[in-house]
Scaffold this active site. Structure first.
Site, PDB file in Angstrom:
ATOM      1  N   ASN A   9       0.874  -1.173   0.000  1.00  0.00           N
ATOM      2  CA  ASN A   9       0.000   0.000   0.000  1.00  0.00           C
ATOM      3  C   ASN A   9       0.913   1.225   0.000  1.00  0.00           C
ATOM      4  O   ASN A   9       1.480   1.580   1.032  1.00  0.00           O
ATOM      5  CB  ASN A   9      -0.884  -0.029   1.258  1.00  0.00           C
ATOM      6  CG  ASN A   9      -1.742   1.221   1.372  1.00  0.00           C
ATOM      7  OD1 ASN A   9      -1.799   2.025   0.436  1.00  0.00           O
ATOM      8  ND2 ASN A   9      -2.392   1.403   2.503  1.00  0.00           N
ATOM      9  N   TRP A  10       1.049   1.817  -1.177  1.00  0.00           N
ATOM     10  CA  TRP A  10       2.013   2.918  -1.305  1.00  0.00           C
ATOM     11  C   TRP A  10       1.466   4.243  -0.754  1.00  0.00           C
ATOM     12  O   TRP A  10       2.194   5.220  -0.647  1.00  0.00           O
ATOM     13  CB  TRP A  10       2.427   3.092  -2.777  1.00  0.00           C
ATOM     14  CG  TRP A  10       3.216   1.926  -3.320  1.00  0.00           C
ATOM     15  CD1 TRP A  10       3.520   0.751  -2.673  1.00  0.00           C
ATOM     16  CD2 TRP A  10       3.807   1.811  -4.617  1.00  0.00           C
ATOM     17  NE1 TRP A  10       4.254  -0.071  -3.484  1.00  0.00           N
ATOM     18  CE2 TRP A  10       4.454   0.549  -4.697  1.00  0.00           C
ATOM     19  CE3 TRP A  10       3.864   2.644  -5.738  1.00  0.00           C
ATOM     20  CZ2 TRP A  10       5.134   0.105  -5.834  1.00  0.00           C
ATOM     21  CZ3 TRP A  10       4.541   2.215  -6.877  1.00  0.00           C
ATOM     22  CH2 TRP A  10       5.176   0.958  -6.920  1.00  0.00           C
ATOM     23  N   LYS A  11       0.195   4.274  -0.471  1.00  0.00           N
ATOM     24  CA  LYS A  11      -0.461   5.476   0.073  1.00  0.00           C
ATOM     25  C   LYS A  11      -0.134   6.714  -0.785  1.00  0.00           C
ATOM     26  O   LYS A  11       0.177   6.567  -1.963  1.00  0.00           O
ATOM     27  CB  LYS A  11      -0.056   5.694   1.538  1.00  0.00           C
ATOM     28  CG  LYS A  11      -0.208   4.433   2.377  1.00  0.00           C
ATOM     29  CD  LYS A  11      -0.117   4.680   3.848  1.00  0.00           C
ATOM     30  CE  LYS A  11      -0.096   3.355   4.583  1.00  0.00           C
ATOM     31  NZ  LYS A  11      -0.220   3.494   6.013  1.00  0.00           N
ATOM     32  N   HIS A 101      -9.697   1.012   4.121  1.00  0.00           N
ATOM     33  CA  HIS A 101      -8.471   1.252   4.895  1.00  0.00           C
ATOM     34  C   HIS A 101      -8.793   2.197   6.060  1.00  0.00           C
ATOM     35  O   HIS A 101      -9.590   3.125   5.921  1.00  0.00           O
ATOM     36  CB  HIS A 101      -7.381   1.845   3.997  1.00  0.00           C
ATOM     37  CG  HIS A 101      -6.035   1.809   4.655  1.00  0.00           C
ATOM     38  ND1 HIS A 101      -5.651   2.754   5.586  1.00  0.00           N
ATOM     39  CD2 HIS A 101      -5.015   0.931   4.552  1.00  0.00           C
ATOM     40  CE1 HIS A 101      -4.435   2.449   6.015  1.00  0.00           C
ATOM     41  NE2 HIS A 101      -4.019   1.354   5.415  1.00  0.00           N
ATOM     42  N   GLU A 103      -7.245   4.590   7.271  1.00  0.00           N
ATOM     43  CA  GLU A 103      -6.998   6.023   7.036  1.00  0.00           C
ATOM     44  C   GLU A 103      -8.188   6.670   6.331  1.00  0.00           C
ATOM     45  O   GLU A 103      -8.530   7.820   6.588  1.00  0.00           O
ATOM     46  CB  GLU A 103      -5.695   6.201   6.235  1.00  0.00           C
ATOM     47  CG  GLU A 103      -4.490   5.917   7.122  1.00  0.00           C
ATOM     48  CD  GLU A 103      -3.269   5.392   6.406  1.00  0.00           C
ATOM     49  OE1 GLU A 103      -3.185   5.493   5.166  1.00  0.00           O
ATOM     50  OE2 GLU A 103      -2.376   4.861   7.099  1.00  0.00           O
ATOM     51  N   GLU A 173      -6.117  -5.374   9.778  1.00  0.00           N
ATOM     52  CA  GLU A 173      -5.106  -4.365  10.096  1.00  0.00           C
ATOM     53  C   GLU A 173      -5.470  -3.679  11.418  1.00  0.00           C
ATOM     54  O   GLU A 173      -6.259  -2.721  11.410  1.00  0.00           O
ATOM     55  CB  GLU A 173      -5.059  -3.313   8.988  1.00  0.00           C
ATOM     56  CG  GLU A 173      -4.721  -3.860   7.619  1.00  0.00           C
ATOM     57  CD  GLU A 173      -4.067  -2.795   6.763  1.00  0.00           C
ATOM     58  OE1 GLU A 173      -2.924  -3.013   6.360  1.00  0.00           O
ATOM     59  OE2 GLU A 173      -4.674  -1.749   6.527  1.00  0.00           O
ATOM     60  N   GLY A 179       1.713   1.779  10.713  1.00  0.00           N
ATOM     61  CA  GLY A 179       2.659   2.889  10.663  1.00  0.00           C
ATOM     62  C   GLY A 179       3.262   3.235  12.007  1.00  0.00           C
ATOM     63  O   GLY A 179       3.871   4.292  12.162  1.00  0.00           O
ATOM     64  N   SER A 219       2.686  -2.680  10.174  1.00  0.00           N
ATOM     65  CA  SER A 219       4.133  -2.691  10.406  1.00  0.00           C
ATOM     66  C   SER A 219       4.802  -4.017  10.045  1.00  0.00           C
ATOM     67  O   SER A 219       5.758  -4.428  10.709  1.00  0.00           O
ATOM     68  CB  SER A 219       4.447  -2.302  11.856  1.00  0.00           C
ATOM     69  OG  SER A 219       3.959  -0.996  12.116  1.00  0.00           O
TER      70      SER A 219
HETATM   71  C1  PEP Z   1      -1.141  -0.047   5.809  1.00  0.00           C
HETATM   72  O1  PEP Z   1      -1.234   1.161   5.709  1.00  0.00           O
HETATM   73  O2  PEP Z   1      -1.985  -0.774   5.247  1.00  0.00           O
HETATM   74  C2  PEP Z   1      -0.051  -0.589   6.602  1.00  0.00           C
HETATM   75  C3  PEP Z   1      -0.127  -1.826   7.000  1.00  0.00           C
HETATM   76  O3  PEP Z   1       0.987   0.257   6.889  1.00  0.00           O
HETATM   77  P1  PEP Z   1       2.354  -0.127   7.686  1.00  0.00           P
HETATM   78  O4  PEP Z   1       2.869  -1.394   7.096  1.00  0.00           O
HETATM   79  O5  PEP Z   1       3.254   1.034   7.445  1.00  0.00           O
HETATM   80  O6  PEP Z   1       1.973  -0.299   9.111  1.00  0.00           O
END
Ligand code: PEP
Length: 263
Positions: A9-11, A101, A103, A173, A179, A219
């Site tokens: 997930n490059w966001k 997601h 976010e 998640e 993050g 993470s």
């Molecule tokens: C995500 O945003 O889906 C995610 C898992 O981010 P991270 O790996 O940075 O925790």
């Protein structure tokens, strides 16, 4: 056989030159492997660079290395300024879209009903969905994680026709692990994945439950991917930070290649 999905997930990161650099590095690495049919590598640049990324994937890798969009509209073409609908994503060779997601739930206030409409629209347009769910820190501290995840799934995807659910991979998640550098322990993650699989079993069938890919996100990086992916109910990862560097993302791909059953 169940799909194993390693999705980045490059966001809202990377300009075009950086997209080219990252995608080229991933292509180079993946090209040198013999990827089994059930392992799918997914990258998700922002909308404007989907075609740039797609143009870097050689024909021979197109069934293994695929693109996801990070969002889509619940609407069909029309007067919806600023929106992008799933048919347009399909048209630029996207195979997946990430929906739900945390976010987007937090910053765009996307609710269960909207996420249900987006999921349905995406699948009906021919995309596969990576549907995210997961509890916040406070909810885990109150031991509410199972109720929260159950509600997210029931209200957004469990009324899909069984044929449509087969187009959905679920990403668990925990919001407190996204993050933050904190990860759910492999046991905590697997426990939730088992719970989700059991819910699919109850709401659909054993066959659908066994065939649904349930990814872990929060993470994940090469240093913890081995322990997480060794869990029997973890069928891949949705990876944020560590997906932005070739070495860390391909490191996770290599771990999945070693640990997961292949076909
Ligand atoms: C995500 O945003 O889906 C995610 C898992 O981010 P991270 O790996 O940075 O925790």
């Amino acid at each position: 056989m169940k799909k194993i999905i390693i999705a980045g997930n490059w966001k809202m990161n990377l300009l075009q030159a950086e997209v080219i650099q990252l995608m080229s590095g991933i292509v180079k690495h993946v090209k040198a492997q013999r990827l089994p049919n059930n392992l799918k590598i997914v990258c998700s640049p922002v909308y404007p660079y989907l075609q740039t990324a797609q143009s870097l994937i050689p024909e021979a890798l197109k069934s293994s290395l695929q693109l996801a969009a990070q969002n889509c509209s619940e609407q069909n073409p029309g007067a919806f300024t600023g929106e992008v609908n799933p048919a347009m994503l399909k048209d630029v060779s996207c195979k997946y879209v990430i929906i739900g997601h945390s976010e987007r739930r937090q910053y765009q206030k996307e609710d269960h009903q909207l996420l249900a409409a987006k999921t349905k629209n995406a699948i009906q347009s021919g995309l596969q969905v990576i549907f995210c769910c997961g509890e916040q820190l406070k909810e885990r501290q109150q031991d509410q994680q199972f109720n929260i995840v159950q509600q997210q799934l029931e209200e957004s995807i469990f009324d899909l026709h069984p044929d449509l659910l087969s187009k959905v991979a679920i990403a668990y998640e925990p919001v407190w692990a996204i993050g933050t550098g904190e990860t759910a322990t492999p046991e905590q993650a697997n426990e939730m994945h088992q719970f989700i699989r059991e819910l699919i079993h109850q709401n659909f069938s054993t066959e659908i439950a066994d065939n649904t890919s349930i990814l872990y996100g929060g993470s994940m990086k090469p240093a913890n991917a081995e322990a997480l992916l060794a869990q029997p109910d973890i069928d891949g990862g949705l990876i944020g930070g560590a997906a932005l560097q070739v070495e860390s993302f391909t490191g996770i791909i290599d771990i999945a290649l070693q640990l997961k059953p292949t076909a």
